[in-house]
Write an enzyme that holds these catalytic residues in place. Structure first.
Site, PDB file in Angstrom:
ATOM      1  NE  ARG A 106      -3.765   0.871   2.092  1.00 52.81           N
ATOM      2  CZ  ARG A 106      -4.952   1.122   2.652  1.00 52.81           C
ATOM      3  NH1 ARG A 106      -5.059   2.011   3.604  1.00 52.81           N
ATOM      4  NH2 ARG A 106      -6.010   0.466   2.248  1.00 52.81           N
ATOM      5  CG  HIS A 133      -8.541   0.419  -2.472  1.00 55.56           C
ATOM      6  ND1 HIS A 133      -7.743  -0.623  -2.055  1.00 55.56           N
ATOM      7  CD2 HIS A 133      -9.232   0.821  -1.366  1.00 55.56           C
ATOM      8  CE1 HIS A 133      -7.937  -0.835  -0.760  1.00 55.56           C
ATOM      9  NE2 HIS A 133      -8.830   0.015  -0.324  1.00 55.56           N
ATOM     10  CD  GLN A 136     -13.166  -1.107  -0.039  1.00 58.36           C
ATOM     11  OE1 GLN A 136     -12.273  -1.021   0.789  1.00 58.36           O
ATOM     12  NE2 GLN A 136     -14.418  -1.421   0.284  1.00 58.36           N
ATOM     13  CG  ASP A 228     -13.246   7.163  -0.874  1.00 61.06           C
ATOM     14  OD1 ASP A 228     -13.099   7.083   0.368  1.00 61.06           O
ATOM     15  OD2 ASP A 228     -12.292   6.991  -1.678  1.00 61.06           O
ATOM     16  CB  CYS A 269     -13.977   2.057   0.587  1.00 61.56           C
ATOM     17  SG  CYS A 269     -13.465   3.784   0.502  1.00 61.56           S
ATOM     18  NE  ARG A 297     -11.039  -4.317   1.281  1.00 62.51           N
ATOM     19  CZ  ARG A 297     -10.033  -3.488   1.620  1.00 62.51           C
ATOM     20  NH1 ARG A 297     -10.241  -2.485   2.434  1.00 62.51           N
ATOM     21  NH2 ARG A 297      -8.822  -3.635   1.097  1.00 62.51           N
TER      22      ARG A 297
HETATM   23  N1   CP Z   1     -11.163   0.571   2.946  1.00 60.73           N
HETATM   24  C1   CP Z   1      -9.862   0.516   3.309  1.00 60.73           C
HETATM   25  O1   CP Z   1      -8.977   0.231   2.506  1.00 60.73           O
HETATM   26  O2   CP Z   1      -9.630   0.779   4.612  1.00 60.73           O
HETATM   27  P1   CP Z   1      -8.197   0.948   5.316  1.00 60.73           P
HETATM   28  O3   CP Z   1      -7.606   2.213   4.779  1.00 60.73           O
HETATM   29  O4   CP Z   1      -8.516   1.000   6.779  1.00 60.73           O
HETATM   30  O5   CP Z   1      -7.357  -0.251   4.942  1.00 60.73           O
HETATM   31  N1  NVA Z   2      -9.677   7.206  -1.417  1.00 57.78           N
HETATM   32  C1  NVA Z   2      -9.296   6.798  -0.088  1.00 57.78           C
HETATM   33  C2  NVA Z   2      -9.600   5.348   0.109  1.00 57.78           C
HETATM   34  C3  NVA Z   2      -9.289   4.819   1.478  1.00 57.78           C
HETATM   35  C4  NVA Z   2      -9.609   3.364   1.629  1.00 57.78           C
HETATM   36  C5  NVA Z   2      -7.819   7.085   0.120  1.00 57.78           C
HETATM   37  O1  NVA Z   2      -7.033   6.807  -0.790  1.00 57.78           O
HETATM   38  O2  NVA Z   2      -7.458   7.597   1.174  1.00 57.78           O
END
Ligand code: CP
Ligand code: NVA
Length: 313
Positions: A106, A133, A136, A228, A269, A297
């Site tokens: 990530r 992502h 997700q 989101d 999400c 998830r």
């Molecule tokens: N939805 C999601 O990816 O959550 P986190 O950022 O907590 O992993």
């Molecule tokens: N768009 C958000 C998603 C988090 C799961 C981010 O990138 O912070």
């Protein structure tokens, strides 16, 4: 279906049949877990979890999913390893690939996860980048399937920051799986035309459709409304600008009513900023499936690891 050794970087790389297979596998693993059964499909496998950005769901889903199947997860935060700072990504990738059987990443630039995948020699899974992502989307689509029994023909509306990683990935997934996908966002936050064209190509094959509009009335007929955060991780400095741009696009009870359907579900999400992109009332309403998505998830990420790395299925 054999996905052994495959990376999971974006859903662009997967056919509709392969995506459906991952969802079926996740549903089967979920049913097993609900009966109190776990497996040994990742026995002897060591998994590296690289996080340049923070995470609750993704980190925990990889950890629990891996341990449930007998594997060993190792968390590597941004202050723990050299990635891209004191050591090149290519070198770190090759070192981790000698020790681990799979790597989750990530972080910020999508090119980093691509480089990791190119050099690691073991499956690399994208746990979120600035652009995509994909894990997700599997959780969201499993949730939609659980509610409506199908993905094809479902009208999914994403409202908010229409060019972030979630909007991009939902558009790819919807195009592949035959959903009717609408992004409602101010023009300044529309997705890149190249990606829209690519996804329209997928939709032409699957029987789905992709539309982008500024008009909030386009929620009419939606089966699911998705939003989101207005500022994704790394964009904190844009907070004031985004609030000004996106306040008219908040998901509240009035917007949910505009669908004209009582059955419309609310999706996010998470993490959510209540009072910004969604009101507390909608997030806590009976239409909200956000915690089902969060649970899914784990089942879907477990399916990705088992399918690409597992000893058996
Ligand atoms: N939805 C999601 O990816 O959550 P986190 O950022 O907590 O992993
Ligand atoms: N768009 C958000 C998603 C988090 C799961 C981010 O990138 O912070």
């Amino acid at each position: 279906m054999n996905l052994k050794g495959r990376n999971f970087l974006t859903l662009k790389d997967f056919s509709p049949e392969e995506i459906a297979y991952l969802l079926d596998l996740a549903a089967a693993l979920k049913a097993e877990k609900k009966q109190g059964k776990t497996g040994n499909r990742l026995r002897g496998k060591n998994i590296a979890l690289i996080f340049e950005k923070t995470s609750t769901r993704t980190r925990c889903a990889f950890t629990v999913g891996c341990v449930d199947e007998g594997g060993h997860p190792e968390y590597l935060g941004s202050n723990d390893i050299q990635l891209g700072a004191k050591e090149t990504i290519e070198d770190t990738a090759r070192v981790l690939g000698r020790m681990f059987d799979g790597i989750e990443f990530r972080g910020f630039e999508h090119s980093k996860v691509e480089k990791l995948a190119q050099y690691a020699g073991v499956p690399v899974w994208n746990g979120l980048t600035d652009d995509y992502h994909p894990t997700q989307i599997l959780a969201d689509f499993l949730t939609i399937r659980e509610v409506f029994g199908t993905l094809k023909g479902i009208h999914l509306v994403f409202i908010g920051d229409g060019r972030n990683n979630m909007a991009n990935s939902l558009m790819i997934g919807s195009g592949k799986m035959g959903l009717h996908f609408t992004i409602i966002a101010p023009k300044a936050l529309w997705p890149g035309q190249e990606l829209v064209d690519l996804c329209r190509g997928y939709a032409a094959e699957s029987g789905g459709s992709i539309s982008i509009t500024e008009d909030r009335d386009a929620v009419a007929g939606a089966d699911a409304i998705y939003t989101d955060v207005w500022c994704s991780m790394g964009e904190e400095s844009k907070a004031a600008e985004r609030v000004a741009l996106l306040s008219p696009y908040q998901v509240n009870e009035a917007l949910m009513k505009k669908t004209g359907k009582e059955s419309t579900i609310f999706m996010h999400c998470l993490p959510a900023v209540r009072g910004n992109e969604v009101t507390h009332e909608v997030l806590e309403s009976p239409q909200s499936v956000v915690f089902d998505e969060a649970e899914n998830r784990m089942h879907t990420i477990k399916a990705v690891m088992v399918a690409t790395l597992g000893n058996e299925e």
